[in-house]
Every structure is written in structure tokens, then in C-alpha cells.
Design an enzyme around this catalytic site. Structure first.
Site, PDB file in Angstrom:
ATOM      1  N   HIS A 179      -0.495  -2.732 -11.084  1.00  0.00           N
ATOM      2  CA  HIS A 179       0.887  -2.128 -11.605  1.00  0.00           C
ATOM      3  C   HIS A 179       1.908  -3.060 -11.152  1.00  0.00           C
ATOM      4  O   HIS A 179       2.158  -3.091  -9.751  1.00  0.00           O
ATOM      5  CB  HIS A 179       1.051  -0.814 -11.335  1.00  0.00           C
ATOM      6  CG  HIS A 179       0.077   0.149 -12.352  1.00  0.00           C
ATOM      7  ND1 HIS A 179      -0.289   1.600 -11.992  1.00  0.00           N
ATOM      8  CD2 HIS A 179      -0.575   0.058 -13.536  1.00  0.00           C
ATOM      9  CE1 HIS A 179      -1.214   1.962 -12.770  1.00  0.00           C
ATOM     10  NE2 HIS A 179      -1.014   1.208 -14.046  1.00  0.00           N
ATOM     11  N   HIS A 325      -2.922   1.301  -5.170  1.00  0.00           N
ATOM     12  CA  HIS A 325      -1.753   1.704  -5.767  1.00  0.00           C
ATOM     13  C   HIS A 325      -0.599   2.254  -4.769  1.00  0.00           C
ATOM     14  O   HIS A 325      -0.754   2.513  -3.792  1.00  0.00           O
ATOM     15  CB  HIS A 325      -2.001   2.693  -6.837  1.00  0.00           C
ATOM     16  CG  HIS A 325      -2.819   2.164  -8.040  1.00  0.00           C
ATOM     17  ND1 HIS A 325      -2.485   2.025  -9.142  1.00  0.00           N
ATOM     18  CD2 HIS A 325      -4.408   1.703  -7.964  1.00  0.00           C
ATOM     19  CE1 HIS A 325      -3.571   1.788 -10.079  1.00  0.00           C
ATOM     20  NE2 HIS A 325      -4.723   1.574  -9.212  1.00  0.00           N
ATOM     21  N   GLU A 399      -3.337   5.641  -2.901  1.00  0.00           N
ATOM     22  CA  GLU A 399      -2.060   5.494  -3.130  1.00  0.00           C
ATOM     23  C   GLU A 399      -1.196   5.402  -1.810  1.00  0.00           C
ATOM     24  O   GLU A 399      -1.172   6.462  -0.981  1.00  0.00           O
ATOM     25  CB  GLU A 399      -1.548   6.846  -4.012  1.00  0.00           C
ATOM     26  CG  GLU A 399      -2.209   6.999  -5.171  1.00  0.00           C
ATOM     27  CD  GLU A 399      -1.553   6.341  -6.327  1.00  0.00           C
ATOM     28  OE1 GLU A 399      -0.456   5.601  -6.234  1.00  0.00           O
ATOM     29  OE2 GLU A 399      -1.960   6.200  -7.402  1.00  0.00           O
TER      30      GLU A 399
END
Length: 537
Positions: A179, A325, A399
Site C-alpha cells: 500500500h 503494513h 501492522e
């Protein structure tokens, strides 16, 4: 004076060309059903808002511009949706970060620093320099090209890499940057690479542990698998998420001449583009302009296809798959697309506990270990693909910082937090490797002398027998290892993190399995009956 003027003009032009987000707000909307969430998706399709973060348990955070704020508020009120503004002006943070980056001194070619965010050119030059310096243990891999013809580079690290036997070692895969706006991720990946190669003084105390890993495994790390989107987020839109492939017409509407009725959309959410069960059904939007548009078919994007092509032939060697992420400070295990428990749930729980404890020991920061669907159910994510299609028992997602409630920071993590984020995740990775199934199975099997933990040697003779000196040994192995072979008992672990994201959660019980390619889908296990499911309606 002239030099200062040139720098000023360049900086001003860069700021003017960059999307400012001035006046944009982040609004948290409480949703109690699938219908509520679908209503938010319809507002996104009408260009009234963007889904800033996928829905969490009971709410979804959206980005709303000043022009459409009143219309969105009217919708929320008319549909009895409770909402609150949690960031008044997104542009403030974006502008401050942009100015700081423009004032940073550029690093020399091949160098890297962890006090700023670097462009893809600097990342790749650092990889080139490391491979040139560490020829005995590294090689550069060009996985393929993106839509905009950028290379997707990876580095392979292992002892005695020139020997043919090095390619037969068990493999560990790490990737990041899927991303675009998650800038701390490629930086963390580069720090992990540096640490494995002995380039970071702060990690010298781990040199023996790292050497043992490199002797046993080959590690392949791709620090930024979406370089097109990453560059676009630096050049045009700081909060851009997807890649840059033309994705189709807005709402899939064509005009009479075959063109788009309104406009062409750009970008696919690459973490919805992997081959998993129920592809394109959960946690996605069918609108090509949406931030969570999955593409038309699995692996129709070059960034995901090249990784499939690289890893699928090596799946028998692959013992660990990790994708990084940001943000929320979480360690995610399968499944991502369903609340059903996987067959390896108990093993994943033990691994997660070890990882978050190791991370906490470094700087006192708390990560939470949960299953992916507890964050937000999605179909087509990469670690589900590795788990179900490649049969990699240890397939996970990190994350990184900040935590899930730090929306005023969010993707714009301050530069002073890059280094501690990277450091704690070196510790987390080492704890992860020490606890993967491949490791604990070996610990439960033979000890260092080739003796079985049940007290028998390779010839089936008990160690209680006489040794060469006629002396009796106790035959017991002090390290009994972890028993990772337990099947899940249907029970739920302590899930924690009540504000983990919970996406567009459709009932899949009556879905037809149209993905005939996933023949080796792992056992879904039992449903997690204790899971809070506030979007289920």
C-alpha cells in the site's frame, strides 16, 4: 542567495503540485449492519467521501472534503448514523510532513538513513550497494516490472550464496510497501535487511542468532512491491493507497462511444488481488475508483503476479510468509476472509504471543496478536493466499506503528519514530522465526547429537544403554520444545483490540465456491462464536 532562491522556487512548485488535503476531515461513522456499510460505499461511489480506513468493529473512518461535508452529514442524519469528526484538517499534517522532507539533506548514493522517508531510487541504490558489499551472502533479484515500468527488486540473503546448495535451503519470504501511503514499511524492511547483514550497530548483539538463521535458511525480502503507488504518494497524493494501473470507468459506466461516461479510474488494491476463496466478495468495492477495488481477477496486476510466479514453484521450500503494513500495531494470522478458525489456530496463537512479547521488550510498545478477520474481513489478501494456496503454515501480516487510535498521526508517522519502529520489528521477526512450525518441529524431533527426543538414537537404541565408556546416560532431552501439532480445540484465544477493523462483512455461508483453483484450501476449523461482529446486521 541565488541557491536559496532556486531551492525555494523548487520547493514551492513541489508543494503546489501536491494534493494539499486542506480542509479535508476524517470522520468516524458508527455502522451496525451490512446495509450501513454499503451505504458508506455508495457515498464513496458518488465521490462524496473516501474510505480512509476500512471499517473497524462498529465504525468506519472516512475522508470528507469541505465541498461535500454538508451532503454527507445530511445522509448520516437521515439514516440514523452516529458520527464524529476526529481530524479537523488532514492538510495540516500533510503540509508539515511535506515541508520537513523537502528540507532534508539527500543521502549519498548507496547510503540510507532512518530519520526521514526515502524515495524508491534511494531504496534501490541501497540494495545495489549492499549486494556489492556482501557478495558472499547476498544476491539481487529483479522480480519483474510494474505497469509504469519500474522494477520490483528483492534481495536474497543466506550463507555461502554462491554454492548451489544455498538454493535448496528452506525459504523465508518478507515483503512490504504493498500500500503506497504506508511509508514506514519500506523503511522498516530496509532496516531489517541492514540488520541481517550486520550493518546496524544497534543489532550487533544478535549477530550469532542471525548467523545461525542465515546458515539454515535463505531469506528473500522485497521492501516495496508497489513502487508505482509509492512514488505517486510522494509526488502527487500523500494518502494514495493503490497501484497506478488504469482500473476502469467510474461505476463501470461506458458512454456510447466506448469511452468512460464520467472518468477513468486508476489503481487496484493489491491486497485484494490474490487468489483466495471468495475472491472479490468481502471487504471490497466493485467500483474501479474505490480504494478497495480488487481488480477483475486474481493476479491481474503485475506486482502480485510476479510474486506468484516466483513463489509458487518454491512452495515446498517456503516455511514463512510475512507481509508488512501500517498501521495499528498488530500481528495478524489467518484467516483474513472469514471468522472461521484455521486448523493451525493454536500454533498461530503461540507464535503471536512470542512475537508481541519480543516487540514489547524493545521499546515498551504494545502490539496485539489477532486473526486477520478480527481487524476487518477481506477476500484476496496475500497472507491468506500463502496459507491456503501455498500451504505455508506460518503466514502472517504485521501492522506497524502507530496504534489504531492515532488517527492524527496515522500514515504520516513522524520521522523520529522510524528507527524505533524498525528496531522493535527486528526483535519481532527473530522471535517469529524461532517459533515457526519448521523450527519447533525440529526441536521436537532430533537434538544436536542426532538423538530423538524420546530418548532413542538413530539406531533405535535407548540412551539409557551403555555408552562407549560403559557409563549410563539418562537419555533425556532437556529441551522438550513446543508442541505445535495440536489441532484447534474450537476455543477462542484472548482476542483483544476491540477496535480492530471489521470490513464489509457479508454472510458467506451460502456463497458458491467459484474459485476452483484453490484445491488445497486448508481446513477452516470451527467458527469463532465469541467473535463480536457488529457489522453482521
Amino acid at each position: 542567495m541565488l541557491r536559496f532562491l532556486i531551492v525555494f522556487v523548487f520547493s514551492l512548485s513541489a508543494i503546489i503540485c501536491y494534493k494539499t488535503y486542506i480542509g479535508d476531515k476524517i470522520v468516524r461513522v458508527k455502522v451496525g449492519s451490512v446495509a450501513d456499510y454499503n451505504g458508506i460505499l455508495s457515498l464513496e461511489s458518488d465521490d462524496l467521501l473516501e474510505i480512509f480506513s476500512e471499517s473497524r468493529t462498529g465504525h468506519v473512518d472516512v475522508l470528507i472534503g469541505a465541498r461535500t461535508m454538508a451532503e454527507c452529514q445530511n445522509y448520516f442524519k437521515s439514516h440514523d448514523l452516529t458520527y464524529e469528526v476526529i481530524t479537523e484538517n488532514v492538510g495540516d499534517g500533510v503540509e508539515k510532513e511535506r515541508r520537513r522532507l523537502l528540507l532534508k539533506t539527500a543521502v549519498a548514493q548507496g547510503e540510507f538513513s532512518y530519520d526521514t522517508y526515502h524515495r524508491i531510487k534511494v531504496i534501490y541504490e541501497r540494495l545495489d550497494a549492499l549486494v556489492a558489499k556482501h557478495t558472499a551472502i547476498t544476491e539481487l533479484i529483479n522480480l519483474g516490472e510494474t505497469h509504469e515500468k519500474r522494477e520490483i527488486k528483492a534481495i536474497r540473503i543466506t550463507s555461502n550464496i554462491s554454492l548451489a546448495e544455498s538454493a535448496e535451503k528452506p525459504m523465508l519470504w518478507l515483503d512490504g510497501g504493498i500500500h503506497a501511503r504506508e511509508w514506514v514499511v519500506p523503511a522498516t524492511m530496509m532496516y531489517i535487511i541492514d540488520s541481517l547483514l550486520g550493518e546496524q550497530d544497534n543489532e550487533k548483539d544478535k549477530s550469532d542468532e542471525i548467523q545461525a538463521i542465515l546458515d539454515k535458511y535463505q531469506i528473500v525480502i522485497a521492501p516495496c512491491i508497489n513502487p508505482d503507488g509509492y512514488e505517486y504518494s510522494h509526488e502527487e497524493e500523500r494518502l494514495w493507497r493503490k497501484n497506478r494501473t488504469p482500473s476502469g470507468c467510474k461505476k463501470n459506466k461506458l458512454n456510447w462511444f466506448g469511452g468512460c461516461f464520467t472518468r477513468m479510474c486508476y489503481g487496484i488494491d493489491l491486497n485484494r488481488n490474490w487468489e483466495t476463496l471468495h475472491f472479490g466478495t468481502v471487504g471490497i468495492s466493485p467500483d474501479p475508483c474505490s480504494l478497495i477495488y480488487p481488480g477483475k481477477t486474481p493476479f491481474d496486476q503485475k506486482s502480485t503476479k510476479v510474486i506468484e510466479d516466483y513463489l509458487k514453484p518454491l512452495k515446498e521450500k517456503l516455511k514463512l510468509f510475512v507481509t508488512y503494513h501500517s498501521y495499528s500495531q498488530l500481528f495478524l494470522a489467518p484467516y483474513g476472509y472469514t471468522h472461521d478458525l484455521p486448523a493451525d489456530h493454536e500454533h498461530h496463537t503461540r507464535v503471536g504471543k512470542a512475537v508481541v512479547e519480543a516487540i514489547h521488550q524493545r521499546h515498551g510498545v504494545n502490539y496485539t496478536s489477532i486473526r486477520g478477520a478480527q481487524l476487518y474481513p477481506v477476500s484476496g489478501d496475500s497472507f491468506d493466499w500463502a496459507y491456503t494456496v501455498l500451504n505455508v503454515t506460518d503466514s502472517y501480516c504485521f501492522e506497524l506503528r502507530p496504534d489504531g487510535d492515532s488517527w492524527k498521526i496515522g500514515f504520516e508517522l513522524p520521522e523520529e519514530e522510524i528507527l524505533p519502529t524498525a528496531e522493535e520489528n527486528v526483535d519481532g521477526l527473530l522471535a517469529l522465526i524461532a517459533n515457526i512450525k519448521h523450527e519447533v518441529e525440529e526441536d521436537d524431533g532430533e537434538d544436536d547429537n542426532g538423538e530423538d527426543d524420546n530418548g532413542e538414537d538413530d539406531n533405535g537404541e535407548d540412551d539409557d544403554g551403555d555408552n562407549d565408556d560403559g557409563e549410563d546416560e539418562d537419555g533425556e532431552d532437556e529441551d522438550e520444545g513446543n508442541d505445535d501439532g495440536d489441532n484447534n480445540d474450537g476455543g477462542d484465544d484472548d482476542e483483544g483490540n476491540d477496535d480492530g477493523e471489521d470490513g464489509d462483512e457479508e454472510d458467506n455461508d451460502d456463497q458458491n465456491d467459484t474459485d476452483g483453483n484453490v484445491d488445497d484450501q486448508k481446513d477452516d476449523g470451527e467458527n469463532d462464536d465469541d467473535q463480536n461482529n457488529s457489522n453482521d446486521g
